[in-house]
Design a protein around this motif. Sequence first.
Motif, PDB file in Angstrom:
ATOM      1  N   UNK A   1     -26.226 -38.606  29.864  1.00 30.41           N
ATOM      2  CA  UNK A   1     -26.700 -39.668  28.972  1.00 30.41           C
ATOM      3  C   UNK A   1     -25.786 -39.816  27.757  1.00 30.41           C
ATOM      4  N   UNK A   2     -25.582 -41.054  27.380  1.00 28.38           N
ATOM      5  CA  UNK A   2     -24.702 -41.354  26.247  1.00 28.38           C
ATOM      6  C   UNK A   2     -25.476 -41.260  24.927  1.00 28.38           C
ATOM      7  N   UNK A   3     -24.736 -41.104  23.847  1.00 29.68           N
ATOM      8  CA  UNK A   3     -25.379 -40.981  22.531  1.00 29.68           C
ATOM      9  C   UNK A   3     -26.353 -42.124  22.231  1.00 29.68           C
ATOM     10  N   UNK A   4     -25.925 -43.351  22.535  1.00 31.20           N
ATOM     11  CA  UNK A   4     -26.790 -44.482  22.172  1.00 31.20           C
ATOM     12  C   UNK A   4     -28.104 -44.446  22.938  1.00 31.20           C
ATOM     13  N   UNK A   5     -28.052 -43.914  24.181  1.00 28.67           N
ATOM     14  CA  UNK A   5     -29.286 -43.855  24.976  1.00 28.67           C
ATOM     15  C   UNK A   5     -30.240 -42.803  24.407  1.00 28.67           C
ATOM     16  N   UNK A   6     -29.667 -41.667  24.027  1.00 25.34           N
ATOM     17  CA  UNK A   6     -30.488 -40.599  23.453  1.00 25.34           C
ATOM     18  C   UNK A   6     -31.076 -41.062  22.120  1.00 25.34           C
ATOM     19  N   UNK A   7     -30.223 -41.673  21.301  1.00 21.24           N
ATOM     20  CA  UNK A   7     -30.691 -42.148  19.996  1.00 21.24           C
ATOM     21  C   UNK A   7     -31.812 -43.168  20.170  1.00 21.24           C
ATOM     22  N   UNK A   8     -31.655 -44.038  21.143  1.00 16.34           N
ATOM     23  CA  UNK A   8     -32.655 -45.083  21.358  1.00 16.34           C
ATOM     24  C   UNK A   8     -34.010 -44.479  21.705  1.00 16.34           C
ATOM     25  N   UNK A   9     -34.008 -43.489  22.591  1.00 14.46           N
ATOM     26  CA  UNK A   9     -35.270 -42.847  22.969  1.00 14.46           C
ATOM     27  C   UNK A   9     -35.904 -42.164  21.755  1.00 14.46           C
ATOM     28  N   UNK A  10     -35.092 -41.506  20.936  1.00 13.54           N
ATOM     29  CA  UNK A  10     -35.648 -40.847  19.747  1.00 13.54           C
ATOM     30  C   UNK A  10     -36.246 -41.886  18.780  1.00 13.54           C
ATOM     31  N   UNK A  11     -35.575 -43.024  18.640  1.00 15.90           N
ATOM     32  CA  UNK A  11     -36.141 -44.104  17.810  1.00 15.90           C
ATOM     33  C   UNK A  11     -37.488 -44.575  18.356  1.00 15.90           C
ATOM     34  N   UNK A  60     -30.654 -33.013  11.079  1.00 18.76           N
ATOM     35  CA  UNK A  60     -31.963 -33.549  11.423  1.00 18.76           C
ATOM     36  C   UNK A  60     -32.468 -33.102  12.786  1.00 18.76           C
ATOM     37  N   UNK A  61     -31.656 -32.353  13.514  1.00 21.74           N
ATOM     38  CA  UNK A  61     -32.095 -31.888  14.838  1.00 21.74           C
ATOM     39  C   UNK A  61     -32.557 -30.436  14.744  1.00 21.74           C
ATOM     40  N   UNK A  62     -33.859 -30.228  14.896  1.00 20.39           N
ATOM     41  CA  UNK A  62     -34.413 -28.876  14.916  1.00 20.39           C
ATOM     42  C   UNK A  62     -34.611 -28.444  16.357  1.00 20.39           C
ATOM     43  N   UNK A  63     -35.302 -27.309  16.521  1.00 19.36           N
ATOM     44  CA  UNK A  63     -35.415 -26.751  17.865  1.00 19.36           C
ATOM     45  C   UNK A  63     -36.172 -27.674  18.825  1.00 19.36           C
ATOM     46  N   UNK A  64     -37.256 -28.266  18.318  1.00 15.96           N
ATOM     47  CA  UNK A  64     -38.082 -29.084  19.203  1.00 15.96           C
ATOM     48  C   UNK A  64     -37.317 -30.318  19.696  1.00 15.96           C
ATOM     49  N   UNK A  65     -36.612 -30.973  18.792  1.00 17.00           N
ATOM     50  CA  UNK A  65     -35.843 -32.155  19.215  1.00 17.00           C
ATOM     51  C   UNK A  65     -34.651 -31.732  20.077  1.00 17.00           C
ATOM     52  N   UNK A  69     -33.514 -33.123  23.679  1.00 21.37           N
ATOM     53  CA  UNK A  69     -32.185 -33.666  23.987  1.00 21.37           C
ATOM     54  C   UNK A  69     -31.612 -32.955  25.222  1.00 21.37           C
ATOM     55  N   UNK A  70     -31.838 -31.654  25.257  1.00 21.73           N
ATOM     56  CA  UNK A  70     -31.366 -30.884  26.422  1.00 21.73           C
ATOM     57  C   UNK A  70     -31.958 -31.446  27.716  1.00 21.73           C
ATOM     58  N   UNK A  71     -33.261 -31.695  27.689  1.00 23.63           N
ATOM     59  CA  UNK A  71     -33.926 -32.246  28.875  1.00 23.63           C
ATOM     60  C   UNK A  71     -33.305 -33.591  29.275  1.00 23.63           C
ATOM     61  N   UNK A  72     -33.019 -34.415  28.264  1.00 19.74           N
ATOM     62  CA  UNK A  72     -32.413 -35.719  28.573  1.00 19.74           C
ATOM     63  C   UNK A  72     -31.032 -35.550  29.193  1.00 19.74           C
ATOM     64  N   UNK A  73     -30.246 -34.627  28.639  1.00 16.50           N
ATOM     65  CA  UNK A  73     -28.888 -34.433  29.155  1.00 16.50           C
ATOM     66  C   UNK A  73     -28.937 -33.891  30.588  1.00 16.50           C
ATOM     67  N   UNK A  74     -29.863 -32.956  30.825  1.00 15.71           N
ATOM     68  CA  UNK A  74     -29.901 -32.307  32.136  1.00 15.71           C
ATOM     69  C   UNK A  74     -30.570 -33.165  33.201  1.00 15.71           C
ATOM     70  N   UNK A  78     -37.041 -37.967  29.874  1.00 18.49           N
ATOM     71  CA  UNK A  78     -37.790 -37.115  28.966  1.00 18.49           C
ATOM     72  C   UNK A  78     -39.288 -37.327  29.225  1.00 18.49           C
ATOM     73  N   UNK A  79     -39.935 -36.269  29.705  1.00 21.94           N
ATOM     74  CA  UNK A  79     -41.358 -36.392  30.066  1.00 21.94           C
ATOM     75  C   UNK A  79     -42.213 -36.838  28.891  1.00 21.94           C
ATOM     76  N   UNK A  80     -41.972 -36.193  27.750  1.00 23.73           N
ATOM     77  CA  UNK A  80     -42.728 -36.485  26.531  1.00 23.73           C
ATOM     78  C   UNK A  80     -42.704 -37.981  26.220  1.00 23.73           C
ATOM     79  N   UNK A  81     -41.548 -38.580  26.359  1.00 23.44           N
ATOM     80  CA  UNK A  81     -41.380 -40.000  26.095  1.00 23.44           C
ATOM     81  C   UNK A  81     -42.126 -40.848  27.130  1.00 23.44           C
TER      82      UNK A  81
END
Length: 572
Positions: A1-11, A60-65, A69-74, A78-81
Amino acid sequence: MKNFEIAKILYHIALYLEIEGEQFKPRAYEKAARSIEALTEDVSEIYKRGGIRALMEIPGVGESIATKIEEMILTGKLKYYEQLKEKIPVDIENLSAIEGIGPKTIKTLYQKLKIKTVEDLEKAAKERRIRKLKGFGEKSEEDILRAIEFFKRSKGRFILGYVLPLLRDIEERLRKLPEVKKVNIAGSTRRMKETIGDADFLVVSDKPEKVMDFFVHMPEVSHVYGKGSTKTMVKLKNGLDADVRVIPEKSYGAALQYFTGSKDHNITLRRIAIEKSWKLSEYGVFDKNGKYLFGKTEEEVYEGLGLKWIPPELRENTGEIEAAMKNKLPKLIDYNSLKGDLQIQTKWTDGTNSIKEMAEEAKKLGLEYIAITDHTKSLAFTGGLDEKKLLEQKKEIEKVNKELEGIIILSGAEVNILKDGKLDISDKILSQLDVVGASVHSHFNLSKTEQTNRIIKAMENENVDILFHPTGRQLQVREPYEVDIEKIIQVAKDTGTVLEINAFPDRLDLKDEHIKKAVEIGAKLIINSDSHNKHQIHYLEFGIAQARRGWAEAKDIVNTRKLNEFLKMLKH
Ligand code: DGT
Ligand code: CA
Ligand code: CA
Ligand code: ZN
């Protein structure tokens, strides 16, 4: 996953959590998203290099986030999402992009009227169903319809600063192909426009098939519109269209010129060729018998037509061609020529990094000084500082200055201009800070006269050095407030107040034509990043691009100067 995709999901997660009434979590997700969006390195690369630990070094990235991100990359998901989406299945991205429609409203609209999309919203407003909801009226429906119009107008274009890292990455990968001799991004991207409609790549190669094969198989491609030996068009996963053209070497300059545009610039240039009884096209310059004259480089094309080479940022047919004929082009401010960044927020308010972290990063990027300009008390949602806190922060800055070498930190503030033009911090305190910026963050709907007078009053304050983001616009979010900008520019000149060119990709405020005006009358300008985390400082590049598009030279921009010289240019 690219940065913009990860950022978008976090938003999106931030928005869903806000809908659910969470207090602090939404800000945490938003901050992480903002950092990731500003990274120039791929998050997946960071992860490959150092796993979860390395991810947690992103501001701004702590353990939970980091785990998410790890789940998204692997897994690419992201189930949570997915769970959050199931609960409130609305088009959260587009709905929240409508000005005035916040998470609370999205929830109400979904629960009461089953509104899921912008189309549903428009329909409901037109059918006068929204006014029946508690807290809404006829005026809200009008506002919504107007905001939808603005949304539709800006949709389909992409903010340059958010897509350029991806486009440069593609450019670099093309450059590395053994079959590729030359590559450039042309079009509005090369002109460094605020937003771009699509991306235009140009390549010289003897093996076009190989280039086209590579292009359609890039991991970011979601759809191939057409693949040929000279032109291929695709859609990228972020929604942006991109095309690549393979050009013969002897036409490369002419093609680069043609596909850089702008269209209006090209039309005027073609007219000049016609006056010489020549023909200019994307293949080169030809005489009246159709014989090829030149076109291998862009310089050849411009100089052959009797002009100086024109920097792409100026090619909008607003006088640059006449200037190039008379050898009167401005000597534009260079990229990387800034020595300071005078709008920086930290953890003290809504920023993500500490004073020290921001200063260290600024030094790394070659800056010699920065000002810490956290928000002030009337901007309550950012935890704005009051007089006492500002003085405490000043002490902290003195301390950090002693710890660091090679960079000077100035004390400052982004003070709020109140409705009547007064400031929310006393002059007694402001006069003790090194740099004071003032800005409008509320009462956007005043009449033009009231708004203008309010801002003028703030500029007349002898402690206000800089007017931050002077028109308040946010690309694809909101229009500038009604303000007599010409008058503001004149008052800036008369009072010695510096006008900001805010480099943040969705602000770029002042815009080009106003910068040009300021340059013409000799009002002072400054380029600031408005960073809220350390990875945003490099956004300065987009402020420089904006200044160049406004014909500004280094002498027009106060923070191209060394610290001592810079300080002398401030009012207080
Ligand atoms: P965009 O994509 O909307 O942000 O803007 P551009 O400028 O990248 O426009 P685009 O992608 O449609 O075309 C790239 C360049 O090709 C454009 O800047 C100038 C040139 N071009 C395209 N169509 C025409 C045309 O009909 N006449 C002339 N003279 N030039 C054109
Ligand atoms: Ca384009
Ligand atoms: Ca195009
Ligand atoms: Zn601000």
